[in-house]
Scaffold this active site. Structure first.
Site: not given
Length: 126
Positions: A25, A58
């Site tokens: 991420s 993300y």
């Protein structure tokens, strides 16, 4: 019909860390996430201005006020510490929602401090 439109972006963020073996991420200073109206675990597109790479990941939250922009896991291979990146989120909007939609644009300085915010990009002229 829904239109897929820019929702928010952090413009010219500076990568402060690249952690290959951390859970995947992008860790972003929680204050910047809130200011841009982004959310933890939201999908983001990252455009590396320094090397041309473009990829999806993300958001995970980093310490508020830290200025942290850390690419983790596989994303760490797409950047080098010090690279400048654009971090963008998109949303689906109805025609009615588009009448009032303005993206939240956060422009960052060399230290990932906020230079200014805006909701429009000036028209490019020749």
């Amino acid at each position: 019909m829904l239109s897929h439109m820019l929702k928010a972006k952090l413009h010219m963020a500076k990568v402060t860390q690249a952690e290959l073996w951390y859970d995947g991420s992008c860790a972003i200073d929680a204050d910047l996430v809130a200011l841009a109206g982004m959310r933890e675990f939201e999908q983001i597109d990252i455009y590396n201005v320094s090397n041309g790479e473009r990829f999806h990941t993300y958001i995970i939250l980093a310490e508020p006020g830290s200025g942290t922009i850390s690419m983790n896991g596989a994303a760490a291979r797409k950047v080098a510490v010090g690279d400048r990146v654009i971090i963008a989120t998109y949303g689906h909007f109805t025609e009615a929602e588009l009448l009032n939609h303005k993206p939240k644009l956060v422009y960052l300085n060399e230290n990932n401090g906020v230079e200014r915010t805006s909701n429009a990009i000036p028209m490019q002229v020749a």
